[in-house]
Design a protein around this motif. Structure first.
Motif, PDB file in Angstrom:
ATOM      1  N   ARG A  43      61.143  62.674  39.955  1.00  0.00           N
ATOM      2  CA  ARG A  43      62.507  62.517  39.442  1.00  0.00           C
ATOM      3  C   ARG A  43      63.372  63.729  39.782  1.00  0.00           C
ATOM      4  N   LEU A  44      62.787  64.927  39.693  1.00  0.00           N
ATOM      5  CA  LEU A  44      63.527  66.138  40.079  1.00  0.00           C
ATOM      6  C   LEU A  44      63.920  66.087  41.550  1.00  0.00           C
ATOM      7  N   ALA A  45      62.966  65.696  42.400  1.00  0.00           N
ATOM      8  CA  ALA A  45      63.223  65.664  43.838  1.00  0.00           C
ATOM      9  C   ALA A  45      64.250  64.593  44.194  1.00  0.00           C
ATOM     10  N   GLN A  46      64.149  63.431  43.571  1.00  0.00           N
ATOM     11  CA  GLN A  46      65.096  62.359  43.877  1.00  0.00           C
ATOM     12  C   GLN A  46      66.509  62.730  43.447  1.00  0.00           C
ATOM     13  N   ASP A  47      66.612  63.424  42.316  1.00  0.00           N
ATOM     14  CA  ASP A  47      67.925  63.894  41.872  1.00  0.00           C
ATOM     15  C   ASP A  47      68.491  64.918  42.857  1.00  0.00           C
ATOM     16  N   ALA A  48      67.625  65.819  43.309  1.00  0.00           N
ATOM     17  CA  ALA A  48      68.057  66.817  44.297  1.00  0.00           C
ATOM     18  C   ALA A  48      68.519  66.136  45.579  1.00  0.00           C
ATOM     19  N   ARG A  49      67.776  65.119  46.017  1.00  0.00           N
ATOM     20  CA  ARG A  49      68.120  64.402  47.255  1.00  0.00           C
ATOM     21  C   ARG A  49      69.524  63.793  47.143  1.00  0.00           C
ATOM     22  N   LYS A  50      69.800  63.153  46.017  1.00  0.00           N
ATOM     23  CA  LYS A  50      71.126  62.537  45.819  1.00  0.00           C
ATOM     24  C   LYS A  50      72.228  63.590  45.863  1.00  0.00           C
ATOM     25  N   ARG A  51      71.984  64.728  45.243  1.00  0.00           N
ATOM     26  CA  ARG A  51      73.014  65.773  45.185  1.00  0.00           C
ATOM     27  C   ARG A  51      73.231  66.412  46.554  1.00  0.00           C
ATOM     28  N   ILE A  52      72.154  66.600  47.313  1.00  0.00           N
ATOM     29  CA  ILE A  52      72.280  67.181  48.646  1.00  0.00           C
ATOM     30  C   ILE A  52      73.069  66.245  49.559  1.00  0.00           C
ATOM     31  N   ASN A  53      72.805  64.962  49.438  1.00  0.00           N
ATOM     32  CA  ASN A  53      73.469  64.003  50.323  1.00  0.00           C
ATOM     33  C   ASN A  53      74.949  63.806  50.006  1.00  0.00           C
ATOM     34  N   LYS A  54      75.433  64.431  48.937  1.00  0.00           N
ATOM     35  CA  LYS A  54      76.871  64.436  48.652  1.00  0.00           C
ATOM     36  C   LYS A  54      77.562  65.652  49.260  1.00  0.00           C
ATOM     37  N   MET A  55      76.768  66.585  49.810  1.00  0.00           N
ATOM     38  CA  MET A  55      77.333  67.808  50.386  1.00  0.00           C
ATOM     39  C   MET A  55      77.765  67.567  51.827  1.00  0.00           C
ATOM     40  N   PRO A  56      78.905  68.128  52.209  1.00  0.00           N
ATOM     41  CA  PRO A  56      79.356  67.979  53.596  1.00  0.00           C
ATOM     42  C   PRO A  56      78.344  68.581  54.573  1.00  0.00           C
ATOM     43  N   HIS A  57      78.061  67.843  55.644  1.00  0.00           N
ATOM     44  CA  HIS A  57      77.288  68.320  56.799  1.00  0.00           C
ATOM     45  C   HIS A  57      75.782  68.443  56.549  1.00  0.00           C
ATOM     46  N   LEU A  58      75.312  68.095  55.364  1.00  0.00           N
ATOM     47  CA  LEU A  58      73.871  68.145  55.095  1.00  0.00           C
ATOM     48  C   LEU A  58      73.346  66.734  54.868  1.00  0.00           C
ATOM     49  N   TYR A  59      72.099  66.528  55.244  1.00  0.00           N
ATOM     50  CA  TYR A  59      71.469  65.219  55.073  1.00  0.00           C
ATOM     51  C   TYR A  59      70.019  65.414  54.657  1.00  0.00           C
ATOM     52  N   CYS A  60      69.670  64.883  53.496  1.00  0.00           N
ATOM     53  CA  CYS A  60      68.296  64.952  53.004  1.00  0.00           C
ATOM     54  C   CYS A  60      67.634  63.588  53.197  1.00  0.00           C
ATOM     55  N   VAL A  61      66.545  63.591  53.917  1.00  0.00           N
ATOM     56  CA  VAL A  61      65.910  62.359  54.377  1.00  0.00           C
ATOM     57  C   VAL A  61      65.343  61.555  53.212  1.00  0.00           C
ATOM     58  N   GLY A  62      65.529  60.232  53.288  1.00  0.00           N
ATOM     59  CA  GLY A  62      64.971  59.317  52.299  1.00  0.00           C
ATOM     60  C   GLY A  62      64.264  58.157  52.972  1.00  0.00           C
ATOM     61  N   LYS A  63      64.041  57.103  52.231  1.00  0.00           N
ATOM     62  CA  LYS A  63      63.243  55.981  52.735  1.00  0.00           C
ATOM     63  C   LYS A  63      63.931  55.192  53.843  1.00  0.00           C
TER      64      LYS A  63
END
Length: 489
Positions: free
Chosen positions: A289-309
């Motif tokens: 749950r911590l990691a999934q929350d982090a992934r969502k927040r990172i993917n809202k940042m300009p120019h960054l992309y956190c890989v998902g399914k």
């Protein structure tokens, strides 16, 4: 026995509480002979159980008491028939796996993006590696796993192969369809060995990729210390009876293991197993749950992309461990290595690894929301600071072709050699390893013919500041190659 028990740790505490007079090694005698500054820092508890294989504490090389009981509990926890503790890390467990099933001139199917311990074991065994190309991700510029289709094709082409080795999951958290690969290999009575260095936790939560033992694999070298809560250098080798001999595995592991085994490391394996078996699901659930929350927040940042399914689209990319935060930084106009340095210098954050286009951050059972928030804030600052340099970047996926193998790695390693300039090495046979570490993916192994494409790949990695390792010459100006016989005039 119950998974609540820790037979080895309990035996150590019982022995310590007897306060025996020690006339055996280690010479520091419960810390009395340790440098005072170090003793004050580490404390007396750990030093009091830094012991040797005296009778009350059992012997890792021939376990009959507390260690045997601890390993049996671990086997039940991991769903294995037998579990062997390793104080040589997962590298020692991996080498044991390979040396237990292949010998001189035996063929073993392996992905190209393997850890260096796998290639070391192949050299020791005198085996012949049959490389399978991993699937390449052209968006991220990385390699994933090997497909079930490629494994089947390789087994048809090499029906005399003695084993298949699979990485599950990869360093980046992507898992292949391991169950299908196991079924394909077992139809031909070929054992499947699994490098599970980055997957100790997956056996303990239903939302994670299938573990090696659950998929029916024959052996799995599993790092407990990486993601499971034990001390560095502690791992397990899980074994399923049938296509491999547990007795041979034990003998091989003993050959590779120090006789001065560390009891603090062994005890940490015993207690980490208890924690995973009893509380693992809840701890890992919170971590996911911590990691999934982090992934969502990172993917809202300009120019960054956190890989998902969304990257899962084949039998080579079949499932994903969400606790691995693989973050593409290429559109910030920097390399992963530069992002790693920025985080170190500006946020006091150390990450797991970086490459040309990405960084990898691990969220584990040891993390809380506090640490994750610090990472998120640092990434946000980095994104804002470097915003003016941002540009859409298409990765140059220069993963070179696998060179042709002219000699077995063992024959090349022990052959008569000479050292020449890297610029003159094209067409010669390598006598040493050259790899990008971490994660240890070979560019050349001993016995392969050096190509210009791979030389260029070395230069590209060096120019990007990435850690190319292996050659005797740290400057990568000279390479050791097989000496050629010149005609006598």
């Amino acid at each position: 026995m119950s998974q609540l028990e820790t037979p080895l740790f309990d035996a150590l505490l019982k022995h310590r509480n007897r306060h025996p007079i020690q006339f055996h090694i280690p010479g520091h005698k419960k810390g009395q002979g340790v440098d005072p500054a170090f003793r004050e820092f580490v404390g007396d508890n750990i030093l009091s159980i830094d012991l040797i294989n005296i009778a009350p504490l059992d012997d890792l090389h021939s376990p009959k008491g507390a260690i045997k009981e601890a390993q049996e509990l671990a086997a039940k926890a991991f769903g294995a028939d037998h579990t062997f503790f390793s104080v040589q890390g997962t590298s020692g467990a991996i080498m044991t796996m390979i040396l237990s099933v292949v010998g001189p001139n035996d063929k073993i199917l392996v992905p190209r993006n393997v850890h260096k311990s796998i290639m070391s074991a192949i050299v020791f065994a005198g085996a012949i590696p049959i490389f399978i190309h991993p699937e390449v991700d052209t968006v991220l510029g990385i390699s994933h796993g090997i497909s079930a289709e490629a494994v089947e094709k390789a087994l048809i082409e090499y029906p005399d192969a003695k084993a298949v080795l699979v990485i599950n999951p990869t360093y980046f958290g992507v898992a292949a369809d391991l169950k299908r690969i196991v079924d394909i290999a077992h139809e031909r009575n070929v054992p499947v060995l699994v490098d599970e260095a980055h997957g100790v936790h997956i056996h303990f939560h239903k939302s994670l990729p299938v573990s090696a033992m659950a998929a029916g694999a024959d052996m799995a070298a599993t790092s407990v210390h990486k993601l499971g809560g034990s001390m560095t250098q502690s791992s397990v080798l899980n074994v399923r009876e049938g296509l491999v001999s547990p007795k041979r595995v034990q003998s091989t592991l003993s050959m590779l293991t120090t006789t001065s085994t560390s009891y603090p490391i062994l005890a940490s394996l015993d207690t980490a197993r208890r924690q995973l078996a009893v509380h693992g699901y809840d701890l890992i659930d919170r971590t996911i749950r911590l990691a999934q929350d982090a992934r969502k927040r990172i993917n809202k940042m300009p120019h960054l992309y956190c890989v998902g399914k969304e990257v899962l689209n084949s039998s080579a990319t079949f499932d994903l461990d969400p606790t691995k935060l693989l973050i593409s930084v290429k559109n910030l106009g920097i390399t992963g290595h530069q992002a790693e340095e920025w985080l170190r210098e500006n946020a006091n954050i150390e990450i797991e690894l970086s490459d040309l286009y990405n960084i990898l951050c691990l969220v584990t059972i040891g993390d809380s929301r506090k640490e994750v928030n610090l990472l998120i804030n640092a990434l946000q600052r980095m994104s804002e600071t470097l915003d003016s340099d941002a540009a859409v970047v298409e990765p140059v996926v220069m993963i070179p072709d696998i060179p042709r193998l002219a000699m077995t790695p063992r024959d090349a390693f022990y052959a008569t050699t000479e050292v020449i300039s890297i610029n003159d090495a094209v067409g010669r046979i390598s006598a040493e390893f050259i790899m990008v570490y971490p994660p240890g993916i070979p560019i050349f192994i001993p016995g392969e013919i050096i190509t210009e494409e791979n030389i260029n790949y070395i230069h590209m990695n060096v120019a990007a500041g990435l850690p190319v390792q292996g050659p005797e010459d740290d400057t990568l100006q000279m390479l050791r190659v097989i000496k050629e016989q010149q005609a006598i005039r």
